[in-house]
Scaffold this active site. Structure first.
Site, mmCIF file in Angstrom:
data_model
loop_
_atom_site.group_PDB
_atom_site.id
_atom_site.type_symbol
_atom_site.label_atom_id
_atom_site.label_comp_id
_atom_site.label_asym_id
_atom_site.label_seq_id
_atom_site.Cartn_x
_atom_site.Cartn_y
_atom_site.Cartn_z
ATOM 1 N N ASP A 116 32.018 -19.365 78.721
ATOM 2 C CA ASP A 116 30.619 -19.732 78.912
ATOM 3 C C ASP A 116 30.422 -20.059 80.379
ATOM 4 O O ASP A 116 31.359 -20.427 81.055
ATOM 5 C CB ASP A 116 30.333 -21.020 78.121
ATOM 6 C CG ASP A 116 29.613 -20.735 76.833
ATOM 7 O OD1 ASP A 116 29.256 -19.577 76.608
ATOM 8 O OD2 ASP A 116 29.410 -21.694 76.069
ATOM 9 N N ASP A 118 29.584 -23.470 71.968
ATOM 10 C CA ASP A 118 28.751 -22.833 70.971
ATOM 11 C C ASP A 118 29.556 -22.639 69.685
ATOM 12 O O ASP A 118 30.550 -21.906 69.669
ATOM 13 C CB ASP A 118 28.323 -21.481 71.558
ATOM 14 C CG ASP A 118 27.284 -20.797 70.714
ATOM 15 O OD1 ASP A 118 26.202 -21.377 70.556
ATOM 16 O OD2 ASP A 118 27.581 -19.705 70.193
#
Ligand code: ADP
Ligand code: MG
Length: 672
Positions: A361, A561
């Site tokens: 990310d 996530d």
């Protein structure tokens, strides 16, 4: 943990160890004593005095009960699970030898005179050697629990909580989530949380195993077990009791390492079929010797058949290398825990060593996740305050880091916020809400496009911002652009070093972000990543990961996530990750740094390499030992391995294999 309970544990272990040694000694004295006395002829032959030998047989069964009953119990438990272990081999060997010997004592006339020796001494000596091996194994396994004791010592009993404005000392168990705690210098932090007031230096070295002094300020996370060094500060508890990182690591280390890995690899299959295989070899050996012994000029085939069959069972014991695997795994998990790396499942170790690709990310993983307003550009006739007021008012209700930064910026400038209505968060794009009659939209270019807001007038400023790694946020009122806010999220100090380590290990590195393409590319370039997927809507993240997996790649994900973490083969959550992300990840890191991920990968590679070598050693040992024990070389060389030598070879090989499994080479934690 206090002094008494920790010394209780070590006393207990001392006792266990002594038990193994006592058992070994009793069996050893009996077995070697018998062997020597028979050798020098101070005791009668079987044919001379069968009562004497009957007594010896009974004494042997006492030794079996005293020193080997655990083997029987464990072999029985395994059998009930339709499993066989090293214990099974030993039990079959000693029971076989004992039964044969008793048979000879009772009915010597049934056995040809030349094949008559009894093997009570061998039974006892094997028991002696196996107990010695177990004592060693126990000793090695015990070193592993050091991390548990050390980490348990970091759990505090009490903490100071601010309740209704008053500082109160409470028991750590009574702290709830969302409470404010005060920590003075020198104190150990009781639970995980986020600093709300004060700046200090925190020492996490006890948790991550390397010296680490980190400056922390409001918004930064603190974890239970780290030490406050310089100033008093206040923080809000986020993870408490058994949910703190520290408690989770301790719980993981306490879990028995017996989880049976799925039979997938060749090694697993070998382990499963090894013991039954050895028993079959032993049986074949027996049959061949008994039927063909005469052909090879052996006068006492029965005796040879028995001895060889038993020797096969004994020599293969360490090759029941089932022990080597759990030892190597626990050592690795312990070592990891000492470095602030929590493997949630033993199986993850192996998977982590086989990764091809790592997806990172951007926000909070490569960058600090703490964006700051660095630029504000307004449209004609709009002033900065008006722009910030609109953006901040709408974003008060958003949890997004960009939203928080905008609100904080407005507050710092003492801009009063407006009442909003009909707040709406558009996933991956931004937010909108009404201020009075006006609809305000705050978000990225996709949101503006969706709402038909013309952003052309800012094209030039946007390019300057994005190519410098700044994220532009557009603010529109009634589809008219008020301006843009540029937010910069600094890159973590060691992200570049970590990426470099991934690449050097041969991993493909991909950066995934919901942010716009140009900003993401700029950040990627700064840390040395060439492959970028951006912008990705949150709901499409998993699709991208699934696609990479379909290409046959073993994919790791470092993210906050949850769906992304779950879909990856190995999901990593950094210390700063959310509660849910933590739960969903396969590996949790005490550090917020990507170097922890590189360390975890290094460690698992070293471990699986160690396991491979251990297996190879066991394989070589057995390829030589088994034929030797079976007597394959007898027709050629005229030598048969005496069972005692087989026992000694078994013990030596066990020491070497266990020691090797236990000696995990150090892995390099430094970057570069
Ligand atoms: P990421 O987690 O990679 O930042 P998100 O899906 O959370 O991806 O967000 C994608 C983009 O949507 C952000 O980069 C930003 O431009 C925009 N965005 C989302 N929420 C907000 C918000 N509350 N305020 C402003 N922009 C937002
Ligand atoms: Mg996000």
């Amino acid at each position: 943990m206090n002094e008494t309970s920790s010394s209780f544990i070590s006393d207990n272990k001392q006792l266990q160890f002594k038990k193994f040694i006592t058992k070994s000694l009793v069996a050893g004295v009996f077995g070697f004593g018998l062997m020597i006395s028979a050798g020098v002829g101070v005791i009668p032959e079987i044919t001379e005095n069968s009562n004497f030998w009957f007594t010896v047989g009974l004494l042997t069964s006492f030794v079996m009960w005293f020193s080997a009953r655990e083997f029987f119990i464990r072999a029985w438990i395994a059998l009930k699970r339709h499993d066989t272990t090293g214990d099974t081999l030993i039990v079959v060997a000693i029971v076989g030898a004992w039964l044969y010997s008793m048979f000879v004592v009772f009915l010597p006339s049934f056995i040809p005179p030349l094949a008559q020796p009894v093997y009570f001494d061998m039974v006892a000596i094997i028991i002696c050697l196996v107990n010695l091996v177990l004592a060693f194994e126990f000793h090695v396994n015990n070193k592993v629990s050091h991390a548990i004791e050390r980490l348990t010592g970091l759990q505090t009993k009490t903490a100071v909580v601010i309740r209704e404005g008053i500082a109160t000392q409470v028991s750590t168990q009574d702290i709830a989530i969302g409470e404010t705690l005060r920590v003075v210098p020198g104190e150990i932090i009781a639970v995980d949380g986020e600093i709300v007031e004060g700046e200090t230096t925190i020492d996490e070295s006890m948790l991550i195993g390397e010296s680490s002094l980190e400056k922390k300020s409001p918004g930064d996370t603190v974890i239970a077990g780290s030490i406050n060094k310089t100033e008093s500060f206040l923080f809000i508890s986020r993870r408490i009791a058994k949910d703190t990182l520290l408690s989770q690591i301790i719980a993981m280390l306490r879990r028995p390492q017996s989880s049976k890995p799925a039979v997938s690899s060749l090694v697993d299959k070998t382990v499963v079929f090894f013991v039954p295989g050895v028993m079959i070899i032993s049986l074949i050996t027996f049959v061949l010797w008994a039927s063909l012994g005469i052909t090879f000029g052996v006068n006492e085939p029965m005796s040879y058949a028995i001895v060889s069959a038993l020797t096969v069972l004994v020599i293969a014991y360490p090759g029941a290398f089932k022990q080597a695997l759990p030892i190597a795994n626990s050592v690795a998990i312990d070592r990891a825990a000492n470095s602030g790396i929590l493997f949630r499942h033993v199986e993850t170790l192996q998977e982590t060593s086989k990764l091809d690709l790592i997806v990172l990310d951007k926000t909070g993983t490569i960058t600090q996740g703490k964006p700051d307003v660095v630029a504000v550009h307004t449209a004609e006739n709009i002033d900065v305050t008006e722009l910030l007021q609109a953006a901040a008012s709408v974003n008060v209700q958003s949890e997004h880091p960009l939203a928080r930064a905008i609100v904080l910026n407005a507050k710092e400038q003492d801009i009063a916020l407006n009442e909003i209505a009909q707040f709406n968060a558009i996933s991956g794009k931004g937010v909108s809400a009404y201020i009075g009659e006006n609809i305000i939209s705050v978000g990225n270019d996709m949101l503006m496009k969706d709402q038909c807001v013309d952003i052309e007038q800012f094209a030039e400023s946007i390019e300057t911002l994005t190519t410098n790694g700044v994220t532009p946020v557009y603010v529109a009122r009634n589809k008219q652009l008020l301006g843009i806010i540029g937010l910069a999220d600094p890159i973590k100090a060691d992200s570049k070093a970590a990426v470099h380590r991934f690449i050097r290990k041969g991993l493909l590195v991909v950066m995934l972000s919901g942010d716009n393409k140009d900003t993401t590319h700029a950040i990627a370039t700064q840390v040395g990543i060439t492959q970028v997927i951006a912008p990705v809507l949150p709901e499409h993240k998993v699709e991208h990961i699934e696609k990479l997996k379909r290409d046959g790649l073993a994919v790791a994900v470092v993210s906050n996530d949850v769906p992304a973490l779950v879909s990856a083969q190995v999901g990593f959550a950094l210390a700063s990750a959310s509660e849910q992300a933590f739960e969903s990840a396969d590996i949790n890191l005490m550090r917020g740094s990507l170097c922890g991920v590189a360390d975890a990968i290094d460690l698992s590679c070293i471990t699986s390499d160690n396991i491979r070598k251990t297996m190879l050693a066991a394989f070589i040992y057995n390829s030589i030992g088994l034929p030797l024990a079976a007597g394959i070389f007898y027709p050629l060389l005229g030598v048969l391995l005496p069972p005692i030598y087989a026992g000694i070879a078994m013990a030596l090989a066990s020491f070497i294999i266990i020691n090797h499994a236990n000696r995990l080479p150090a892995f390099k934690q430094a970057d570069g």
